[in-house]
Design an enzyme around this catalytic site. Structure first.
Site, mmCIF file in Angstrom:
data_model
loop_
_atom_site.group_PDB
_atom_site.id
_atom_site.type_symbol
_atom_site.label_atom_id
_atom_site.label_comp_id
_atom_site.label_asym_id
_atom_site.label_seq_id
_atom_site.Cartn_x
_atom_site.Cartn_y
_atom_site.Cartn_z
ATOM 1 N N ALA A 140 19.155 -44.051 37.397
ATOM 2 C CA ALA A 140 18.257 -45.338 37.338
ATOM 3 C C ALA A 140 16.812 -45.126 37.246
ATOM 4 O O ALA A 140 15.932 -46.024 37.027
ATOM 5 C CB ALA A 140 18.698 -46.209 38.329
ATOM 6 N N ASP A 141 16.457 -43.979 37.612
ATOM 7 C CA ASP A 141 14.849 -43.599 37.788
ATOM 8 C C ASP A 141 14.471 -42.230 37.727
ATOM 9 O O ASP A 141 13.976 -41.714 38.675
ATOM 10 C CB ASP A 141 14.365 -44.228 39.148
ATOM 11 C CG ASP A 141 12.870 -44.076 39.197
ATOM 12 O OD1 ASP A 141 12.265 -44.154 38.330
ATOM 13 O OD2 ASP A 141 12.324 -44.444 40.522
ATOM 14 N N LEU A 142 14.648 -41.779 36.625
ATOM 15 C CA LEU A 142 14.512 -40.424 36.098
ATOM 16 C C LEU A 142 13.153 -40.164 35.916
ATOM 17 O O LEU A 142 12.349 -40.922 35.114
ATOM 18 C CB LEU A 142 15.370 -39.949 35.064
ATOM 19 C CG LEU A 142 15.135 -38.340 34.657
ATOM 20 C CD1 LEU A 142 15.721 -37.536 35.880
ATOM 21 C CD2 LEU A 142 15.867 -38.000 33.507
#
Length: 244
Positions: free
Chosen positions: A170-172
Site C-alpha cells: 500500500a505504500d512502497l
C-alpha cells in the site's frame, strides 16, 4: 528460517497474536517501550508517524512499531482506529500477511507478535517483527553514494517477485526497501500495513509510480542523492522483465 506457528491470546479488551515458536507466554510488557528501557534492552527509538523501537530480547533483536495515523485525520486521532472486529485490526492483518509472505518465500521480516487494545468503538495497535541486521534503507543507500545497476535491477526483480504473488504493497517507498550491506545484497520490503493479496492488475503500475515519487522527493530533499532516469530505468527494466 524458523517456521511461524500462530498463537492467539485474548486479553481484557484486546488480544495478542504471536509466533508460538518464539514466544511461550506473551504479555502486554512486550509492547511497552518503557519496560524495555528499564531492562536496558532498548537500543534505539525513531520518531515519525510510526513510532519505532529496536529492542534486544535475549538473543533476538526485534522492531516494535506502534501504529500511528498520518495526514489530516491525525489531528483528530493520533493512534486510534475504528474497531470492526479482531481480524480486521491493522496489527493482526499485517502479522498474518507477513506470515503468509514468509510461507511463500518472499523477503520480509518475520512477524513476532501483534496486539490490539480495544475501547468502546476504537482500538490501538502494535506490531513486533524481527530486526534485519546489517541493512540500510534504499533512501540512505543512495545518499552520497551511487548504487550500481545490478542493485537497482535486484530491487526491480524483488518487486516483481511480490507482484507475481499478487502482493499489493500500500505504500512502497524508498524508506521501506532495505538493502543488505553485502557484496550481493538481498533486498527486503517492509511495512505492509494495509497491504493485501489480490489478482494482478493495474495497481502494480500505481505501486511503481508511488515508489518513483518517493525517490524523486528524496532527490529534491537531498542534493547528494544519486538517483535519476538511468537508475529508474534499471529498476523498471528488471521489474518488467520479471513480470510473468
Amino acid at each position: 528460517m524458523l517456521s511461524i506457528q500462530e498463537g492467539l491470546l485474548r486479553t481484557a479488551g484486546g488480544g495478542i497474536l504471536y509466533d508460538a515458536s518464539r514466544l511461550r507466554k506473551p504479555g502486554a510488557e512486550l509492547f511497552d517501550v518503557e519496560h524495555w528501557r528499564a531492562q536496558g534492552s532498548l537500543q534505539e527509538v525513531a520518531g515519525g508517524r510510526a513510532s519505532i523501537a529496536v529492542i534486544n530480547a535475549g538473543e533476538q533483536r526485534w522492531v516494535l512499531r506502534h501504529f500511528r495515523r498520518g495526514g489530516l485525520i491525525a489531528s483528530l486521532s493520533r493512534d486510534r482506529y475504528i474497531f470492526l472486529g479482531e481480524d480486521r485490526t491493522r496489527s493482526f492483518a499485517e502479522w498474518r500477511l507477513l506470515a503468509e509472505l514468509r510461507r511463500r518465500g518472499l523477503p520480509v521480516p518475520a512477524p513476532v507478535a501483534a496486539r490490539y487494545v480495544a475501547g468502546v468503538l476504537t482500538y490501538t495497535a502494535d506490531l513486533i517483527t524481527e530486526h534485519l541486521p546489517d541493512c540500510r534503507t534504499l533512501a540512505d543507500a543512495i545518499t552520497g553514494a551511487q548504487l550500481p545497476a545490478e542493485q537497482w535491477s535486484a530491487i526491480g526483480k524483488t518487486i516483481a517477485a511480490f507482484h507475481r504473488e499478487g502482493v499489493h504493497h500500500a505504500d512502497l517507498n524508498a524508506h521501506n526497501i532495505l538493502l543488505e550491506r553485502a557484496v550481493a545484497p538481498r533486498v527486503y520490503l517492509l511495512d505492509f500495513d494495509r497491504g493485501r493479496i489480490e489478482p494482478r492488475g493495474e495497481w502494480e503500475q500505481a505501486v511503481l509510480a508511488r515508489l518513483r515519487r518517493s525517490l524523486d522527493k528524496i532527490k529534491a530533499q537531498r542534493p547528494n542523492a544519486a538517483f535519476g532516469e538511468a537508475e529508474w530505468q534499471w529498476l523498471l527494466s528488471a521489474s518488467a522483465t520479471n513480470w510473468k
